[in-house]
Design a protein around this motif. Structure first.
Motif, PDB file in Angstrom:
ATOM      1  N   CYS A 183       6.537  11.987   2.432  1.00  0.00           N
ATOM      2  CA  CYS A 183       5.276  12.728   2.527  1.00  0.00           C
ATOM      3  C   CYS A 183       5.481  14.237   2.451  1.00  0.00           C
ATOM      4  O   CYS A 183       4.573  14.965   2.055  1.00  0.00           O
ATOM      5  N   ALA A 224       0.854  -1.190   0.000  1.00  0.00           N
ATOM      6  CA  ALA A 224       0.000   0.000   0.000  1.00  0.00           C
ATOM      7  C   ALA A 224       0.887   1.235   0.000  1.00  0.00           C
ATOM      8  O   ALA A 224       1.858   1.303   0.751  1.00  0.00           O
ATOM      9  N   GLU A 275       9.551   7.940   5.847  1.00  0.00           N
ATOM     10  CA  GLU A 275       8.147   8.138   5.487  1.00  0.00           C
ATOM     11  C   GLU A 275       7.774   9.618   5.548  1.00  0.00           C
ATOM     12  O   GLU A 275       7.095  10.136   4.662  1.00  0.00           O
ATOM     13  N   ASP A 312       0.587   6.080   3.777  1.00  0.00           N
ATOM     14  CA  ASP A 312      -0.504   6.881   4.314  1.00  0.00           C
ATOM     15  C   ASP A 312       0.173   7.996   5.109  1.00  0.00           C
ATOM     16  O   ASP A 312       0.653   7.774   6.222  1.00  0.00           O
ATOM     17  N   CYS A 313       0.214   9.181   4.532  1.00  0.00           N
ATOM     18  CA  CYS A 313       0.963  10.277   5.155  1.00  0.00           C
ATOM     19  C   CYS A 313       0.390  10.694   6.497  1.00  0.00           C
ATOM     20  O   CYS A 313       1.105  11.253   7.320  1.00  0.00           O
ATOM     21  N   LYS A 327      -0.267   8.668   8.711  1.00  0.00           N
ATOM     22  CA  LYS A 327       0.330   7.718   9.658  1.00  0.00           C
ATOM     23  C   LYS A 327       1.848   7.618   9.518  1.00  0.00           C
ATOM     24  O   LYS A 327       2.464   6.724  10.097  1.00  0.00           O
TER      25      LYS A 327
END
Length: 117
Positions: free
Chosen positions: A41, A25, A37, A28-29, A31
């Protein structure tokens, strides 16, 4: 109407085969936890690379034979560790995304030239 059904059925088939093969996946920015990460983001270019890489991964997983899916999935997990090792270094992240995108592009080119058909 019939054409729309065929497109929807093909999309469902592709997404279910990718799901069975092990999904990746996109980040998810909301999270994002690690420095890597957060850097992805926080950068439009890296976010685009993430989206492209995730798309290529999904397409690759849907096109290759079952045995190759395991190899691609394992390589993706190893790649995630490589990405995380970059921390917040955007140049490093750009490099590892470029390399992974190149590998996944090659998988798709190989299928296109030899075909599963």
């Amino acid at each position: 109407m019939k054409g729309r059904f065929v497109i929807i059925a093909a999309a469902a088939l592709l997404s279910s085969s990718a799901a069975q093969a092990g999904e990746y996946a996109p980040l998810d920015c909301a999270k994002a936890a690690s420095p890597a990460e957060k850097a992805v983001c926080g950068s439009y270019a890296l976010g685009q690379a993430e989206a492209r890489m995730a798309t290529l991964y999904g397409v690759s997983m849907s096109l290759v034979a079952m045995g190759q899916r395991g190899n691609i999935g394992e390589a993706q997990q190893a790649w995630i560790k490589t990405r995380e090792a970059c921390g917040a270094d955007n140049a490093c992240l750009d490099k590892v995304y470029g390399e992974r995108i190149g590998v996944l592009d090659e998988v798709i080119r190989n299928v296109a030239s030899h075909g599963p058909f």
